[in-house]
Design a protein around this motif. Structure first.
Motif, PDB file in Angstrom:
ATOM      1  N   GLY A  77     -23.101  38.673  17.459  1.00 28.47           N
ATOM      2  CA  GLY A  77     -22.642  39.812  16.675  1.00 28.47           C
ATOM      3  C   GLY A  77     -21.552  40.593  17.407  1.00 28.47           C
ATOM      4  N   VAL A  78     -21.806  40.899  18.696  1.00 26.79           N
ATOM      5  CA  VAL A  78     -20.847  41.702  19.454  1.00 26.79           C
ATOM      6  C   VAL A  78     -19.533  40.951  19.619  1.00 26.79           C
ATOM      7  N   THR A  79     -19.608  39.677  19.983  1.00 30.02           N
ATOM      8  CA  THR A  79     -18.367  38.918  20.195  1.00 30.02           C
ATOM      9  C   THR A  79     -17.583  38.815  18.889  1.00 30.02           C
ATOM     10  N   LYS A  80     -18.321  38.735  17.767  1.00 25.42           N
ATOM     11  CA  LYS A  80     -17.612  38.614  16.483  1.00 25.42           C
ATOM     12  C   LYS A  80     -16.864  39.897  16.139  1.00 25.42           C
ATOM     13  N   ILE A  81     -17.530  41.057  16.345  1.00 24.83           N
ATOM     14  CA  ILE A  81     -16.832  42.323  16.025  1.00 24.83           C
ATOM     15  C   ILE A  81     -15.618  42.484  16.931  1.00 24.83           C
ATOM     16  N   ILE A  82     -15.817  42.245  18.215  1.00 26.62           N
ATOM     17  CA  ILE A  82     -14.712  42.422  19.174  1.00 26.62           C
ATOM     18  C   ILE A  82     -13.577  41.461  18.825  1.00 26.62           C
ATOM     19  N   SER A  83     -13.935  40.218  18.515  1.00 28.26           N
ATOM     20  CA  SER A  83     -12.905  39.228  18.148  1.00 28.26           C
ATOM     21  C   SER A  83     -12.159  39.674  16.899  1.00 28.26           C
ATOM     22  N   ARG A  84     -12.920  40.208  15.953  1.00 34.14           N
ATOM     23  CA  ARG A  84     -12.333  40.613  14.672  1.00 34.14           C
ATOM     24  C   ARG A  84     -11.187  41.589  14.897  1.00 34.14           C
ATOM     25  N   TYR A  85     -11.382  42.536  15.828  1.00 34.34           N
ATOM     26  CA  TYR A  85     -10.385  43.604  15.989  1.00 34.34           C
ATOM     27  C   TYR A  85      -9.427  43.387  17.145  1.00 34.34           C
ATOM     28  N   TYR A  86      -9.849  42.601  18.132  1.00 29.98           N
ATOM     29  CA  TYR A  86      -9.027  42.554  19.335  1.00 29.98           C
ATOM     30  C   TYR A  86      -8.449  41.180  19.668  1.00 29.98           C
ATOM     31  N   SER A  87      -8.810  40.131  18.941  1.00 31.59           N
ATOM     32  CA  SER A  87      -8.370  38.799  19.381  1.00 31.59           C
ATOM     33  C   SER A  87      -6.854  38.684  19.426  1.00 31.59           C
ATOM     34  N   LYS A  88      -6.170  39.483  18.588  1.00 32.04           N
ATOM     35  CA  LYS A  88      -4.708  39.457  18.598  1.00 32.04           C
ATOM     36  C   LYS A  88      -4.146  40.210  19.797  1.00 32.04           C
ATOM     37  N   LYS A  89      -4.794  41.286  20.137  1.00 28.03           N
ATOM     38  CA  LYS A  89      -4.263  42.114  21.243  1.00 28.03           C
ATOM     39  C   LYS A  89      -5.411  42.537  22.175  1.00 28.03           C
ATOM     40  N   PRO A  90      -5.904  41.570  22.952  1.00 24.15           N
ATOM     41  CA  PRO A  90      -7.061  41.851  23.831  1.00 24.15           C
ATOM     42  C   PRO A  90      -6.787  42.978  24.835  1.00 24.15           C
ATOM     43  N   GLN A  91      -5.512  43.154  25.197  1.00 18.87           N
ATOM     44  CA  GLN A  91      -5.216  44.197  26.185  1.00 18.87           C
ATOM     45  C   GLN A  91      -5.593  45.586  25.675  1.00 18.87           C
ATOM     46  N   GLN A  92      -5.531  45.753  24.339  1.00 17.66           N
ATOM     47  CA  GLN A  92      -5.910  47.049  23.768  1.00 17.66           C
ATOM     48  C   GLN A  92      -7.375  47.377  24.085  1.00 17.66           C
ATOM     49  N   TYR A  93      -8.216  46.359  23.994  1.00 19.11           N
ATOM     50  CA  TYR A  93      -9.641  46.519  24.321  1.00 19.11           C
ATOM     51  C   TYR A  93      -9.804  46.897  25.792  1.00 19.11           C
ATOM     52  N   ILE A  94      -9.090  46.157  26.654  1.00 10.09           N
ATOM     53  CA  ILE A  94      -9.191  46.432  28.098  1.00 10.09           C
ATOM     54  C   ILE A  94      -8.690  47.845  28.398  1.00 10.09           C
TER      55      ILE A  94
END
Lengths: 382, 704
Positions: free
Chosen positions: B365-382
């Motif tokens: 569940g967590v990886t899916k939500i994070i992927s949904r919003y950040y897979s394009k721009k992972p640096q934003q998450y970091i």
């Protein structure tokens, strides 16, 4: 070296003085530890800075004095000796005490004090040199030669004597030597020595039987007693000095003295013992050698001096200084009873260092004058 | 030139004599150094002295309530100058026996004969210093001051002692690693608050002048110190030793039960960041647990599921994700670039909300939500994680803090699956204290405080410096996100992986974590943790419990670390009156059980019973003295018959159980003389009950 151009007079004396001063700073630094702990929370650098200041200002003083033509001292000595008598008297009654001896006068406007006997010593030697040189023609005569010389000597020594026996005795002996050198009648000198001995004997008798009759009677009695008995328990200082010297068989290295903690006068009266403990016998021999060289240069200056006054002045002052040094060292090695004479040029001490500097300045002034003469070719070697 | 020549020979003669003088001096030096040297150097040994440092008394460390956590106790080396002149031969002879006996009885290390031998031998051989005992405590020193000869003091009795200080921790292992230790002699490690505040605690040492005497023994020369030491300041820590006690014991029980390798626990006050308890335990070879490493502060490890909170907070901040957003977790397994991510338990349903993802700790569940919003721009998450200070050390005073490690996309080891792995707590390192601090910040409405260990520096009870709470970040996220995050955490306890933490009186909120630590000895090892805060509706305390490498079958955060959390939370909750709600609003009219009542003064008995709401009645309102004639389970009946009535008739009553005050008043008023032995209540009486007495007769009462 531009600087050397300004320095006149005997270069050997300059060298000896600088060497001894340098050694003095090193030895004093390590010997003041006990003092520093007692008064300054262990801050030895306080004493070091103070000592360096006094030594370097002494050298400056020496430089200034040696620029003065020495013949002036002949006249100054007249005023000085007249000034010395009331000063000594004043000190005796109003001076600053150290122990039970009243020897010091405050210098107005400063926190410094000076020992009037230092001043009187200098004045008397110069004055005796003056009278002796003036009276050379009638020197063998009792009335015209002997009396004018002996009178100021007796007066000054008598005034120093109650507070400081050893300085008075030393000064008297120096004057005696000066008189001997100044060709005084041998008969008169023997007479003087004879009466001196009788006086001492009389004094010892009084001190022995009524030690409280004289202010410092008890101290003297104790010192002489200790020395003659050689009692190790009661003569603590002398014993500690001997221990320091014995430890010096293998030099302990600067700052490693142990006896400095026990010797109450480690930085002045017994500095020679500390010096042997830390620097070894070789250094001690070098120091004795340096003093002997100093005396030798004095003799040479006397030899070269054109005037009798110059000769006598140079001899009187160098002898006084070296003799005091020898006495101090003799005390340290227990050859002599404990006196209280500092080791000139080495011991820590305030204004007395400056008087030593003035003496040396005068000696150098005499040597400067002879150099000038020799360069001018007016004076042939004897 | 005749004059000159005449002068010259005289000068040279003098010069010659002076040279001779110089030679004589050199000769004397040789004599002293060589022929007398041996003996003098032996004496020098005797005279060698040194300045010794006298330790300043190190400051104490107190807990928040003033209990001593670390203190320096003085110990004394006691010696005696047996040959001081003040001790005469007669005095010595008369007292040496009794002194020896006293010493032997006090220290019990030697027989009195041995002590006597020691003293007599020293006296005979002229020694000036005999060590009587080392490590003498202060109380024993006071006793010694009364011993024969020694009681005459230093100058008259040769009694000399030297103080040394030993560091003691009265609570022994409790918070030992955090309180710490300073190694005085420079060997071994120093750590904890002792090191952090060493400059404050140590004070300034003084100096004392000592003389070497036989052997390698030194003796003070003067009575006073040359330089007096200045004692160190005290520090007051934030640790509460009562909570610490519970924390440490509860953690230890859990570690023992699960056979874990090590574990740690930190309890922090949310508003101020004050650390109330910090426990670190590690299993030793003989399977006991000791505090030997500050895991909570120093060990940056893979956090596992507890890191899901920062991830979800990040996505809520950046993309305003609601708790009701649906995530499809399928059958609880998914793949990113052929790497498998799986939930620990197969899901009941595949479409769940974000709230449920967190409650059930679904990795997928967590990886899916994070992927949904950040897979394009992972640096934003970091960047978001960085903005919440998760990559910074806390800069606490205790040395050795572990540095957190959260890589960014520029990192060489950044891979296609890094985003997903980081999102549920892998490829990342962070210390327990740092993760706790994040949770505490959420509980504190987003305000992140710096953990505090020290409140105050004191000197002789006066405050020298007060440490104020420090803010690291006034808002790590918006208020709206805080509300969502807290709702998720409450859900973990009410519906999710930590149901066992539900308590009756208050609510805990938090997150479980079960991180895989790698394979050791062919077996996967885990790190179970629980981090959260309580009470959930009005957060006061945050706490983290980490249990590393439990060896049994149970390794989940909820079941291994959770119970420890609850123990500590219960203790803190029960002792913190300010966060209590009143439990019983209604009280019964009467007490349910009646106490046993002894005879006594009626007014007072009634007053006590009324206050305690015990039903009572009496048959004589006017009687001063009453006894309970009957007491059933709920009520007490009082009667005046006994004992005053009996006394009035001239008969001694049964006085058993009466207090001294009552019995004295009653008997003396009725003409008996009373002698009391002991204290308490009457146990026996010299005149038996029922015996007639005449006025003035004496009765002896034994009280117990």
């Amino acid at each position: 070296m531009n600087l050397l151009k300004y320095i006149k007079g005997d270069k050997v004396i300059w060298t000896v003085v600088l060497l001894l001063s340098l050694l003095s700073i090193l030895v004093v630094y390590s010997s003041v530890v006990a003092l520093a702990y007692r008064y300054k929370n262990g801050d030895t650098s306080y004493y070091l800075t103070k000592h360096i200041f006094i030594v370097s200002s002494g050298i400056c003083l020496m430089y200034l004095i040696h620029k003065i033509k020495y013949t002036y001292f002949s006249r100054i000595s007249q005023i000085a000796v007249i000034l010395a008598a009331p000063l000594l008297l004043y000190t005796l009654f109003k001076g600053v005490s150290s122990g039970d001896a009243s020897r010091w006068l405050p210098i107005p406007g400063t926190s410094l004090t000076f020992q009037t006997s230092d001043f009187a010593k200098l004045a008397l030697i110069a004055y005796v040199a003056r009278i002796l040189s003036i009276k050379q023609d009638v020197i063998k005569d009792f009335k015209q030669g002997f009396l004018p010389v002996i009178t100021p000597i007796v007066i000054i020594c008598a005034l120093i004597f109650p507070a400081n026996f050893s300085t008075a005795a030393l000064l008297f002996l120096t004057c005696l030597v000066l008189m001997f050198v100044g060709r005084m009648n041998a008969k008169h000198l023997w007479l003087l020595i004879g009466s001196g001995v009788i006086f001492i004997a009389f004094l010892v008798m009084i001190v022995w039987n009524f030690p409280d009759a004289i202010p410092r009677g008890r101290t003297w009695k104790a010192r002489i007693e200790n020395f003659s008995k050689g009692d190790s328990e009661s003569n603590f200082q002398a014993e500690q000095a001997k221990i320091a010297i014995a430890r010096g068989i293998v030099p302990q290295g600067p700052g490693n003295s142990i006896s400095r903690n026990f010797l109450p006068q480690a930085s002045s009266d017994f500095i020679f013992a500390i010096l042997i403990e830390e620097w070894g016998i070789i250094t001690a021999i070098i120091i004795i050698f340096l003093y002997v060289v100093l005396l030798f240069r004095g003799v040479r200056i006397a030899n070269n001096s054109e005037r009798t006054f110059g000769s006598l002045l140079a001899i009187g002052l160098t002898f006084s200084l070296v003799f005091q040094a020898m006495i101090n060292m003799a005390v340290a090695v227990n050859l002599f009873p404990v006196t209280g004479q500092p080791l000139p040029l080495i011991s820590m001490g305030g204004t007395s260092i400056w008087f030593t500097s003035i003496s040396l300045g005068i000696i150098l002034s005499v040597s400067r004058e002879t150099e000038v003469k020799m360069e001018g070719g007016e004076f042939a070697t004897t | 030139m005749e004059v000159k020549k005449d002068i010259l020979w005289r000068v040279y003669l003098i010069y010659f004599f002076m040279c001779l003088f110089g030679v004589a001096i050199i000769y004397k030096i040789f004599i002293i150094q060589f022929s007398e040297g041996e003996e003098l150097r032996a004496q020098a040994e005797r005279f060698s002295t040194r300045f010794f440092d006298i330790e300043a008394v190190r400051g104490n460390i107190y807990d928040a309530n003033g209990s001593l956590l670390a203190t320096s106790l003085p110990y004394f080396e006691v010696g005696m100058d047996v040959n001081t002149e003040a001790i005469s031969e007669e005095l010595f002879k008369d007292n040496v026996d009794s002194l020896s006996v006293c010493l032997s009885t006090l220290f019990k290390d030697k027989s009195y004969k041995d002590y006597r031998k020691l003293l007599v031998k020293a006296r005979r051989s002229g020694d000036r210093w005999v060590v009587l005992h080392r490590d003498v405590s202060y109380t024993d020193l006071q006793k010694m001051k009364k011993f024969p000869i020694l009681r005459r003091g230093k100058n008259r009795g040769g009694f000399v002692y030297l103080q040394t200080n030993k560091r003691e921790r009265p609570f022994q292992f409790l918070a030992a690693r955090t309180i710490g230790k300073v190694n005085e002699n420079g060997t071994g490690k120093s750590y904890g608050l002792e090191v952090a505040f060493d400059s404050v605690l140590q004070g300034k040492s003084g100096q004392r002048w000592m003389q070497k005497i036989a052997g390698n023994v030194w003796r003070p020369i003067n009575d006073d110190n040359e330089i007096d030491p200045e004692d160190g300041d005290d520090i007051v820590s934030t640790i509460d030793i009562n909570v610490q006690d519970v924390a440490e014991n509860s953690l230890m029980n859990s570690l023992k039960k699960h056979g874990a390798d090590h574990g740690c626990l930190v309890l922090m006050e949310i508003k101020t960041g004050e650390v109330k308890a910090i426990a670190n335990l590690k299993r030793t070879k003989d399977s006991t647990y000791v505090e030997n490493l500050n895991y909570a502060v120093g060990a940056a490890t893979v956090p596992g599921s507890t890191f899901k909170l920062p991830s979800l907070v990040a996505v809520m901040e950046d993309h305003n994700v609601s708790l009701d957003e649906i995530v499809d977790i399928g059958n609880g397994v998914c793949y990113y670039s052929n790497e498998r991510v799986a939930d620990s338990h197969p899901p009941v349903k595949s479409k769940i909300t974000v709230q449920e993802v967190f409650e059930l700790s679904s990795n997928v569940g967590v990886t899916k939500i994070i992927s949904r919003y950040y897979s394009k721009k992972p640096q934003q998450y970091i960047d978001r994680l960085y903005k919440m200070n998760l990559n910074e050390p806390l800069n606490i005073p205790i040395p050795g803090e572990g540095k957190p490690y959260i890589k960014d996309t520029k990192d060489k080891t950044w891979s296609k699956i890094s985003l997903q792995w980081i999102s549920y707590g892998y490829e990342t390192r962070i210390t327990p204290l740092q993760i706790l601090n994040f949770y505490a910040a959420i509980a504190n409405d987003g305000k992140m405080m710096r953990p505090m260990f020290i409140k105050e520096v004191m000197n002789r009870g006066k405050s020298v410096r007060v440490f104020k709470p420090e803010v690291i970040n006034p808002a790590i996220c918006s208020k709206a996100t805080v509300v969502k995050a807290r709702k998720m955490m409450e859900g973990v306890v009410t519906n999710g992986t930590a149901k066992s933490l539900r308590a009756a009186d208050y609510l805990i909120a938090g997150k479980t974590g079960t991180a895989q630590m790698g394979i050791v000895n062919g077996k996967m090892t885990y790190q179970a943790s629980f981090v959260g805060y309580f009470p959930a509706d009005n957060p006061k305390y945050a706490c983290i419990v980490v249990v590393s490498a439990p060896s049994g079958d149970s390794y989940y955060g909820g079941s291994v670390a959770g119970p420890v959390f609850k123990d500590v939370a219960d203790k803190v909750y029960s002792t913190s009156l300010e966060i209590h709600k009143e439990i019983n609003h209604t009280q019964p009219k009467y007490a349910l059980t009646a106490p046993k009542v002894k005879c006594g003064y009626q007014e007072e008995i009634e007053s006590v019973l009324t206050t305690l709401k015990v039903k009572n009645q009496t048959n004589d309102e006017n009687s001063e003295w009453v006894s309970a004639i009957s007491s059933d389970s709920v009520s007490v009946s009082l009667s005046s018959k006994f004992p005053e009535e009996t006394l009035k008739k001239g008969i001694v009553p049964n006085l058993f159980g009466m207090t001294a005050r009552d019995v004295l008043y009653l008997l003396e008023n009725n003409g008996m003389r009373v002698q009391l032995i002991g204290s308490g209540a009457v146990a026996s009486q010299s005149i038996t009950a029922g015996t007639p007495f005449v006025k003035g007769s004496k009765i002896v009462l034994q009280l117990i």
